[in-house]
Design a protein around this motif. Structure first.
Motif, mmCIF file in Angstrom:
data_model
loop_
_atom_site.group_PDB
_atom_site.id
_atom_site.type_symbol
_atom_site.label_atom_id
_atom_site.label_comp_id
_atom_site.label_asym_id
_atom_site.label_seq_id
_atom_site.Cartn_x
_atom_site.Cartn_y
_atom_site.Cartn_z
ATOM 1 N N LYS A 181 -4.647 67.054 73.703
ATOM 2 C CA LYS A 181 -3.730 67.181 72.567
ATOM 3 C C LYS A 181 -4.205 66.299 71.420
ATOM 4 O O LYS A 181 -5.037 65.402 71.615
ATOM 5 N N ASN A 182 -3.642 66.532 70.244
ATOM 6 C CA ASN A 182 -4.106 65.793 69.062
ATOM 7 C C ASN A 182 -3.917 64.287 69.214
ATOM 8 O O ASN A 182 -4.768 63.501 68.769
ATOM 9 N N THR A 214 1.802 60.753 65.813
ATOM 10 C CA THR A 214 1.702 62.148 66.247
ATOM 11 C C THR A 214 2.541 62.392 67.486
ATOM 12 O O THR A 214 3.217 63.429 67.601
ATOM 13 N N TRP A 230 6.283 62.405 66.313
ATOM 14 C CA TRP A 230 6.652 63.612 65.572
ATOM 15 C C TRP A 230 6.695 64.824 66.492
ATOM 16 O O TRP A 230 7.582 65.681 66.360
ATOM 17 N N ARG A 231 5.777 64.890 67.416
ATOM 18 C CA ARG A 231 5.678 66.037 68.324
ATOM 19 C C ARG A 231 6.972 66.239 69.104
ATOM 20 O O ARG A 231 7.440 67.382 69.276
ATOM 21 N N TYR A 232 7.570 65.140 69.578
ATOM 22 C CA TYR A 232 8.744 65.262 70.441
ATOM 23 C C TYR A 232 10.055 65.029 69.703
ATOM 24 O O TYR A 232 11.085 65.574 70.108
ATOM 25 N N LYS A 286 10.780 66.201 66.733
ATOM 26 C CA LYS A 286 11.160 67.448 66.079
ATOM 27 C C LYS A 286 11.703 68.475 67.075
ATOM 28 O O LYS A 286 12.351 69.450 66.681
ATOM 29 N N LYS A 287 11.453 68.244 68.373
ATOM 30 C CA LYS A 287 11.948 69.162 69.407
ATOM 31 C C LYS A 287 13.107 68.567 70.191
ATOM 32 O O LYS A 287 13.432 69.054 71.277
ATOM 33 N N TYR A 334 12.573 65.214 75.606
ATOM 34 C CA TYR A 334 11.894 64.974 74.338
ATOM 35 C C TYR A 334 12.584 63.853 73.561
ATOM 36 O O TYR A 334 11.924 63.007 72.952
ATOM 37 N N SER A 338 4.937 66.426 78.053
ATOM 38 C CA SER A 338 3.861 67.347 77.693
ATOM 39 C C SER A 338 3.815 68.535 78.646
ATOM 40 O O SER A 338 3.564 69.674 78.232
ATOM 41 N N GLU A 356 6.597 70.871 77.738
ATOM 42 C CA GLU A 356 6.285 71.544 76.486
ATOM 43 C C GLU A 356 5.339 72.725 76.709
ATOM 44 O O GLU A 356 5.514 73.795 76.118
#
Length: 487
Positions: free
Chosen positions: A101-102, A421, A424-426, A428-429, A436, A473, A476
């Motif tokens: 992942k990023n 990162t 923000w990834r989790y 926003k969800k 999350y 992860s 997701e």
């Protein structure tokens, strides 16, 4: 009396904990090395159980290795045993091993920058490897858990592990407090000289009140989850354990952990709007103050007032003689003039000030790993210390200034990308799953704790956080199967 509703392998984890403690107390290094070899093989055969065994071992690691150095490499053995099994399982689909992942790429960039910079500074590859171990070993837990997956049975086993280890940690903590650091401790810890304000803190089996606080924080989360989501556990007994955990957490007087826990809790409440969490936490805290903190402090004060107790206090408080100790002194001195002045001359403010002086001389990629205030320099020193008049027994107690100095602007950008990162990834969800919300909330708390601890070098934080990150992860990318995944 049947305290809990389901036996689900619980005795296996208790036996494992007892075995580790007994082998530690044996002081026979050869037995420790033998257990290390056995558990390496076991983790290769059963990697999930191997990772779960880390949750048995890490909370008592500092304690048992004081007796038996043969257990010192048990963590690495288990992690690499499980990792080799993951490689073997995917030997026909090698490509799956290299999907990242990023935030992982950002983390790799940070590690590469710090390593290259250290090589340029002439740091030994062995010392660089020692520091990489601190940053990389528990990332491998994420790598392994993500590829193995998580089932409901795994979660039940994990909670049982937290139950057994937490009970042991609590018993040791209470004994340490009431005995004035004279029972249920390695001799080297009993002989450790402490200041007045640190003498009153519980250091626990993890050997550090701040690290103990982090462990208690994750144990609290595990028990609260079990109470509300896992029918195998009696909610009443989860409540009792959480009251005890909160009480010991208060007695660590770990202001950084308190602050991080509070930030994480507030963030979780905002994201989930579950006011019941706030109500329960206030309830636990109030009961813990009355039934745990107050009685333990009163009893300890009484024991310290006796002739034997007074002698023990004198033996511990070998410097800062006559210094005041207690909750009010510990917390009230946080922003006192003496504390600020001392911090500017030799404490955290001095470290930050000196760190920026070094950064000005090495702004692009820094001085490299194993050069400034990390666990490796604590035992091996650094080639830059004499130039900047830094003491050789020096720990930064600030993850960010360490990263600024060691990796410069490029490393800071990479590490910030890693942290932000993930968040923000989790974040926003957060409406999709409490998992999350929890992951994002703990990250926010970690941002704060990084100001006062070298948090990402902490084994207990790395183990718990990266396992949680793997669960988030995994959910997701794959959702949950019908075999009981319920995060």
């Amino acid at each position: 009396m049947n305290f809990f509703k389901n036996d689900n392998e619980k005795w296996f984890w208790l036996i494992a904990l007892i075995a580790i403690m007994l082998i530690g107390y044996s002081e026979l290094a050869i037995i420790g090395y033998a257990l290390t070899a056995v558990l390496f093989a076991y983790a290769f055969i059963n990697p999930k159980h191997g990772i779960l065994l880390l949750f048995v071992y890490i909370p008592v690691r500092e304690f048992v290795t004081q007796y038996n150095p043969g257990l010192s490499y048990l963590t690495e053995a288990i992690v690499f045993g499980a990792l080799f099994q993951v490689f073997w399982m995917n030997r026909k689909t090698i490509g799956k091993l290299f999907h990242f992942k990023n935030f992982e790429y950002a983390y790799f960039a940070f590690l590469i920058i710090g390593s290259i910079s250290a090589l340029i500074m002439g740091i030994s590859p062995i010392l660089i490897a020692m520091q990489l171990r601190q940053f990389l070993l528990f990332y491998l837990v994420y790598y392994i858990v993500y590829r193995l997956g998580i089932t409901r049975k795994d979660l039940v086993n994990l909670v049982w592990i937290f139950i057994w280890t937490a009970i042991l940690v609590i018993i040791q903590a209470i004994t340490e407090k009431l005995s004035i650091r004279n029972m249920f401790l390695p001799e080297s810890w009993e002989a450790m000289a402490l200041s007045a304000k640190n003498r009153v803190r519980i250091y626990g089996m993890l050997g550090n009140p701040n690290v103990l606080g982090i462990y208690l924080m994750f144990a609290f989360i595990a028990f609260y989850y079990a109470k509300n989501k896992l029918k195998e556990f009696n909610p009443r007994y989860m409540d009792i354990l959480n009251v005890l955990l909160v009480g010991i957490l208060v007695l660590t007087y770990s202001r950084g952990t308190w602050g991080g826990f509070l930030i994480a809790a507030i963030a979780f409440l905002i994201m989930t709007r579950k006011m019941s969490v706030l109500i329960d936490f206030v309830k636990y805290t109030a009961i813990a103050l009355v039934l745990v903190v107050l009685p333990l402090n009163l009893l300890t004060n009484y024991f310290e007032s006796t002739d034997i107790g007074s002698e023990k206090v004198t033996n511990i408080q070998q410097f800062d003689v006559g210094g005041e100790s207690g909750f009010r002194d510990r917390i009230g001195s946080t922003f006192s003039e003496d504390t600020v002045t001392g911090s500017q001359s030799s404490g955290r403010l001095f470290i930050v000030k000196t760190g920026f002086e070094v950064f000005k001389d090495y702004p692009i990629i820094g001085t490299g790993f194993a050069t400034f205030g990390d666990s490796t320099t604590l035992s091996n020193g650094s080639p830059i210390y004499d130039e900047y008049e830094i003491g050789h027994k020096f720990y930064s107690d600030n993850q960010y200034i360490q990263i600024i100095v060691q990796t410069g602007v490029l490393g800071v950008i990479a590490f910030a990308a890693f942290l932000l990162t993930m968040f923000w990834r989790y974040a926003k969800k957060h409406k999709e799953s409490y998992l999350y919300s929890l992951t994002a909330s703990i990250l926010l708390g970690a941002y704060f704790m990084g100001l006062v601890y070298n948090l990402w070098e902490s084994d207990i934080f790395g183990l718990a956080f990266f396992a949680l990150l793997a669960a988030a992860s995994r959910r997701e990318d794959f959702g949950f199967r019908d075999d009981g995944d319920t995060l």
